[in-house]
Design a protein around this motif. Structure first.
Motif, PDB file in Angstrom:
ATOM      1  N   VAL A 184      11.992  -4.060  -5.922  1.00  0.00           N
ATOM      2  CA  VAL A 184      11.006  -5.034  -6.058  1.00  0.00           C
ATOM      3  C   VAL A 184      11.208  -6.289  -5.075  1.00  0.00           C
ATOM      4  CG1 VAL A 184      11.520  -6.252  -7.789  1.00  0.00           C
ATOM      5  CG2 VAL A 184       9.379  -6.391  -7.360  1.00  0.00           C
ATOM      6  N   ASP A 185      12.458  -6.411  -4.919  1.00  0.00           N
ATOM      7  CA  ASP A 185      13.028  -7.480  -4.023  1.00  0.00           C
ATOM      8  C   ASP A 185      12.803  -6.953  -2.575  1.00  0.00           C
ATOM      9  OD1 ASP A 185      14.018  -9.241  -5.837  1.00  0.00           O
ATOM     10  OD2 ASP A 185      15.979  -8.200  -6.065  1.00  0.00           O
ATOM     11  N   VAL A 186      12.875  -5.871  -2.251  1.00  0.00           N
ATOM     12  CA  VAL A 186      12.507  -5.281  -0.848  1.00  0.00           C
ATOM     13  C   VAL A 186      11.089  -5.343  -0.369  1.00  0.00           C
ATOM     14  CG1 VAL A 186      12.442  -3.350   0.577  1.00  0.00           C
ATOM     15  CG2 VAL A 186      14.341  -3.790  -0.683  1.00  0.00           C
ATOM     16  N   VAL A 187      10.233  -5.161  -1.388  1.00  0.00           N
ATOM     17  CA  VAL A 187       8.654  -5.405  -1.038  1.00  0.00           C
ATOM     18  C   VAL A 187       8.399  -7.047  -0.796  1.00  0.00           C
ATOM     19  CG1 VAL A 187       6.362  -5.053  -1.870  1.00  0.00           C
ATOM     20  CG2 VAL A 187       8.282  -3.338  -2.011  1.00  0.00           C
ATOM     21  N   MET A 188       9.083  -7.927  -2.017  1.00  0.00           N
ATOM     22  CA  MET A 188       8.840  -9.154  -1.878  1.00  0.00           C
ATOM     23  C   MET A 188       9.609  -9.797  -0.265  1.00  0.00           C
ATOM     24  SD  MET A 188       7.070 -10.070  -4.564  1.00  0.00           S
ATOM     25  CE  MET A 188       6.208  -8.593  -4.185  1.00  0.00           C
ATOM     26  N   ASN A 234       0.907  -1.299  -0.281  1.00  0.00           N
ATOM     27  CA  ASN A 234       0.041   0.038   0.102  1.00  0.00           C
ATOM     28  C   ASN A 234       0.973   1.361   0.022  1.00  0.00           C
ATOM     29  OD1 ASN A 234      -2.811  -0.787  -0.046  1.00  0.00           O
ATOM     30  ND2 ASN A 234      -2.604  -1.692   2.112  1.00  0.00           N
ATOM     31  N   ALA A 235       1.890   1.109   0.685  1.00  0.00           N
ATOM     32  CA  ALA A 235       2.834   2.412   0.915  1.00  0.00           C
ATOM     33  C   ALA A 235       3.419   2.724  -0.574  1.00  0.00           C
ATOM     34  CB  ALA A 235       3.832   2.032   1.860  1.00  0.00           C
ATOM     35  N   VAL A 236       3.843   1.884  -1.291  1.00  0.00           N
ATOM     36  CA  VAL A 236       4.661   2.148  -2.498  1.00  0.00           C
ATOM     37  C   VAL A 236       3.728   2.477  -3.625  1.00  0.00           C
ATOM     38  CG1 VAL A 236       7.044   0.678  -1.625  1.00  0.00           C
ATOM     39  CG2 VAL A 236       4.877  -0.247  -3.090  1.00  0.00           C
TER      40      VAL A 236
END
Length: 373
Positions: free
Chosen positions: A184-188, A66-68
């Motif tokens: 994207v890796d951080v969100v994953m 939601n944040a990103v």
């Protein structure tokens, strides 16, 4: 004469009324699978209202999503030279695009609710690790985030400070990623349940769901933003009405307690500092006086059960969104006036003290005097 902003316009229309002054807050967004759609609804209500400006957002798991997504909308508007009203509209569109994609993909449940799916997944994970069951690390959510979020744009055009947490598997400590380190890796990693997905590698380290260490972390909002007000959107219940009895209920409650533990610890710390500030133990200006606010989605969502966190069909997600919108609108109605003025969470009752508090011992009664014989 009525007070400014309280009287009706002469012609009965609100068009000529001056817009209410905006106020700035930070957002702390919990994760919790599909229940993050409730948070989406809260954010939609805040954006639609138009009086809220956002300094920083801390998010974990679906809270990070939601944040990103929200920041993506604001960054696109800034890149295109749009004003604040269009930026809010773009942020709302960005959030809807993300969650519409979640509903279409039907992550974990193929787009339809499957009775007993959570029990099957839990039983399956006891016998097979994701390294055996999903050796290629396939996660449809990755494709969705790659499609909708431009992390280079966030690094160069976002006015909102973003903080995403993940748990370092080797050290067991939570780590917070921000700025150019977001990807994207951080969100994953922030959304990586170790029983369902392989650990996400970032550099030389591997990460699991950020909820194990902080769901969400509040300290970056305290130390790395200028804003004192923090609105926590909680979607994991702190209190449940009934004692878990069967194996699945017990496992679900253990997970809820685990994913709330870091948050409760930070709230105790905030309460401690707040109390010392009130007592004048710290020099003025040395520590920020955090004004904490709270939307308790956990109590609203508790009736759905933890098993529905893996239900992503469009009808269910839309229902959670509407519940969140109602909660966000209600909070604005009740507490907008308190932003910048006072906390609306009673920090004298820290979460660990609300249940099972020991009654204070009563002072002994003075001995009754008797007349000398």
């Amino acid at each position: 004469m009525p007070e400014a902003g309280k009287g009706k316009p002469r012609n009965g229309s609100a068009k000529n009324a001056a817009p209410p002054a905006s106020k700035t807050i930070n957002l702390a967004l919990q994760g919790g699978g599909s229940h993050g759609a409730f948070t989406w609804g809260v954010l939609d209500a805040l954006l639609e209202d138009g009086r809220i400006e956002i300094d920083g957002i801390s998010g974990t798991s679906s809270g990070a999503m939601n944040a990103v997504a929200l920041a993506q909308g604001f960054a696109e508007a800034r890149r295109d030279g749009k004003g604040p009203e269009e930026a809010r509209a773009q942020a709302r569109r960005s959030l809807r695009r993300l969650w519409d994609g979640v509903g279409v993909l039907g992550i974990f449940s193929a787009g339809v609710p499957i009775p007993g799916a959570q029990a099957f997944i839990s039983l399956f994970s006891q016998w097979f690790s994701p390294y055996q069951a999903n050796p290629l690390g396939i996660n449809p959510l990755r494709q969705l985030i790659q499609r909708d979020i431009d992390f280079d744009l966030l690094a160069t055009h976002s006015d909102i400070q973003l903080f995403v947490s993940a748990t370092n598997v080797r050290t067991g400590r939570g780590e917070v990623f921000t700025g150019e380190h977001l990807s994207v890796d951080v969100v994953m990693a922030s959304a990586c349940l170790p029983t369902a997905f392989k650990a996400v590698q970032i550099g030389d380290e591997h990460y699991w769901d950020g909820g194990y260490a902080g769901n969400p972390p509040i300290h970056p909002l305290i130390y790395r933003t200028d804003t004192s007000d923090v609105l926590l959107v909680q979607i994991n219940p702190s209190v449940v009405p009934n004692l878990p009895a069967d194996a699945m209920e017990i496992m679900d409650r253990v997970n809820e307690i685990t994913f709330n533990a870091g948050l409760l610890a930070e709230m105790r710390s905030i309460n401690f500092v707040h109390r010392l500030l009130e007592e004048g133990q710290f020099p003025p200006g040395k520590y920020k006086n955090v004004l904490l606010h709270h939307i308790d989605g956990g109590s609203v969502l508790a009736g759905f059960g933890a098993a529905t966190k893996v239900r992503f069909d469009t009808a269910f997600v839309s229902g959670l969104f509407e519940l969140g919108r109602a909660a966000g609108a209600q909070w604005l109605h009740q507490h907008f006036k308190d932003i910048g003025v006072r906390a609306t969470v009673d920090m004298s009752l820290a979460p660990d003290q609300r249940v099972g508090r020991r009654p204070q011992a009563k002072p002994p009664k003075p001995a009754r005097r008797t007349a000398a014989p």
